[in-house]
Scaffold this motif. Structure first.
Motif, PDB file in Angstrom:
ATOM      1  N   PRO A  36      -3.314 -10.109   7.028  1.00 16.01           N
ATOM      2  CA  PRO A  36      -3.361  -9.103   5.960  1.00 16.01           C
ATOM      3  C   PRO A  36      -3.667  -9.694   4.583  1.00 16.01           C
ATOM      4  N   MET A  64      -1.577  -5.813  13.236  1.00 19.42           N
ATOM      5  CA  MET A  64      -2.627  -6.341  12.353  1.00 19.42           C
ATOM      6  C   MET A  64      -3.630  -7.113  13.206  1.00 19.42           C
ATOM      7  N   SER A  84      -8.978   3.354   5.211  1.00 22.04           N
ATOM      8  CA  SER A  84      -8.185   2.568   4.264  1.00 22.04           C
ATOM      9  C   SER A  84      -8.871   2.567   2.904  1.00 22.04           C
ATOM     10  N   ASP A  90      -2.998   0.743   1.269  1.00 17.39           N
ATOM     11  CA  ASP A  90      -2.542  -0.651   1.359  1.00 17.39           C
ATOM     12  C   ASP A  90      -1.885  -1.091   0.061  1.00 17.39           C
ATOM     13  N   HIS A 131      -4.928   5.873   4.790  1.00 11.72           N
ATOM     14  CA  HIS A 131      -4.204   4.588   4.832  1.00 11.72           C
ATOM     15  C   HIS A 131      -4.217   3.941   3.450  1.00 11.72           C
TER      16      HIS A 131
HETATM   17  C1  DX5 Z   1      -5.779  -5.603   5.261  1.00 10.57           C
HETATM   18  C2  DX5 Z   1      -5.405  -4.158   5.144  1.00 10.57           C
HETATM   19  C3  DX5 Z   1      -6.351  -3.236   5.806  1.00 10.57           C
HETATM   20  C4  DX5 Z   1      -7.755  -3.284   5.243  1.00 10.57           C
HETATM   21  C5  DX5 Z   1      -8.689  -3.188   6.407  1.00 10.57           C
HETATM   22  O1  DX5 Z   1      -4.749  -6.402   4.854  1.00 10.57           O
HETATM   23  O2  DX5 Z   1      -4.121  -3.914   5.691  1.00 10.57           O
HETATM   24  O3  DX5 Z   1      -5.871  -1.897   5.848  1.00 10.57           O
HETATM   25  O4  DX5 Z   1      -8.041  -2.269   4.338  1.00 10.57           O
HETATM   26  O5  DX5 Z   1      -9.978  -3.355   5.967  1.00 10.57           O
HETATM   27  P1  DX5 Z   1     -11.209  -3.534   6.960  1.00 10.57           P
HETATM   28  O6  DX5 Z   1     -11.266  -2.311   7.808  1.00 10.57           O
HETATM   29  O7  DX5 Z   1     -12.367  -3.676   6.041  1.00 10.57           O
HETATM   30  O8  DX5 Z   1     -10.933  -4.776   7.767  1.00 10.57           O
END
Ligand code: DX5
Ligand code: ZN
Length: 216
Positions: free
Chosen positions: A138, A134, A6, A32, A30
């Protein structure tokens, strides 16, 4: 298992440089997208996706954490998204939204916040290419994994089996080297990881270590 780094945890001043660090080991990139309404954070829009498209051959996995996603699906599809995932909680007419994504000839995903039951997507499971569970609330990278999500992933895997469907199960949030193997065992096909990859000394090596952890 597929790995989807991500870019939320990448260095936005040197985004392309960071993407190049994972290009060879990642299966998907990925991305976001946050609007400051559906989640309390603002990130990137279609112009950034379009600019990156020219420089990366990875499939772009666009995770829309926005209200009214219908208004932006066309823009993201035309910017080069290969998958677009919307949140069940943001879609009043989820079935229609999924069809809209597929109308652009790309893959459609639906995501659930930790508190949202699997039952809410039961009647669209046959229409989606992936379900994104999730595993944090998020909005931000670097949060702690919510342990009760193991059961949710397992339940989804069993539901998929019972219904004879083939959608992929993607998991996102708080994933690292110590929980990845258990997640794959529970049913995860695609692992999203932001901070664990981009905040490590060597992102490419970390991806290799993720794959190794699952093989053990
Ligand atoms: C959170 C995002 C994720 C985020 C995950 O709302 O949807 O994709 O980047 O980050 P990590 O892996 O650091 O938890
Ligand atoms: Zn995400």
């Amino acid at each position: 298992m597929k790995i989807a780094p991500s870019i939320l945890s990448a260095n936005f001043a040197n985004l392309l440089e960071d993407i190049k660090k994972v290009e060879k080991g990642a299966d998907l990139l990925h991305i976001d997208v946050m609007d400051g309404h559906f989640v309390p954070n603002i990130t990137i829009g279609p112009v950034v996706v379009k600019s990156l498209r020219k420089f990366s051959s990875l499939p772009f996995d666009v995770h829309l954490m926005i209200e009214n996603p219908d208004l932006y699906i066309e823009d993201f599809a035309n910017s080069g998204a290969d998958n677009i995932t919307v949140h069940q909680e943001a879609c009043l007419h989820l079935h229609r939204t999924i069809q809209k994504i597929k109308g652009y000839g790309i893959k459609a995903g639906v995501s659930l916040n930790p508190a949202t039951p699997l039952e809410t997507i039961k009647y669209v499971l046959q229409d989606v290419d992936m379900v994104l569970i999730m595993t944090v609330n998020p909005g931000f990278g670097g949060q702690k994994f919510i342990d009760t999500m193991f059961k949710k992933i397992e339940d989804l895997r069993l539901l998929r089996e019972n219904l004879g469907l083939k959608f992929e199960i993607e998991v996102d949030g708080g994933i690292n080297l110590s929980n990845v193997a258990e997640l794959v065992k529970a049913g995860a096909d695609i692992i999203v990881a932001g901070s664990a990859i981009f905040e490590s000394q060597n992102p490419m090596e970390t991806i290799e270590r993720f794959k190794e952890a699952v093989r053990k």
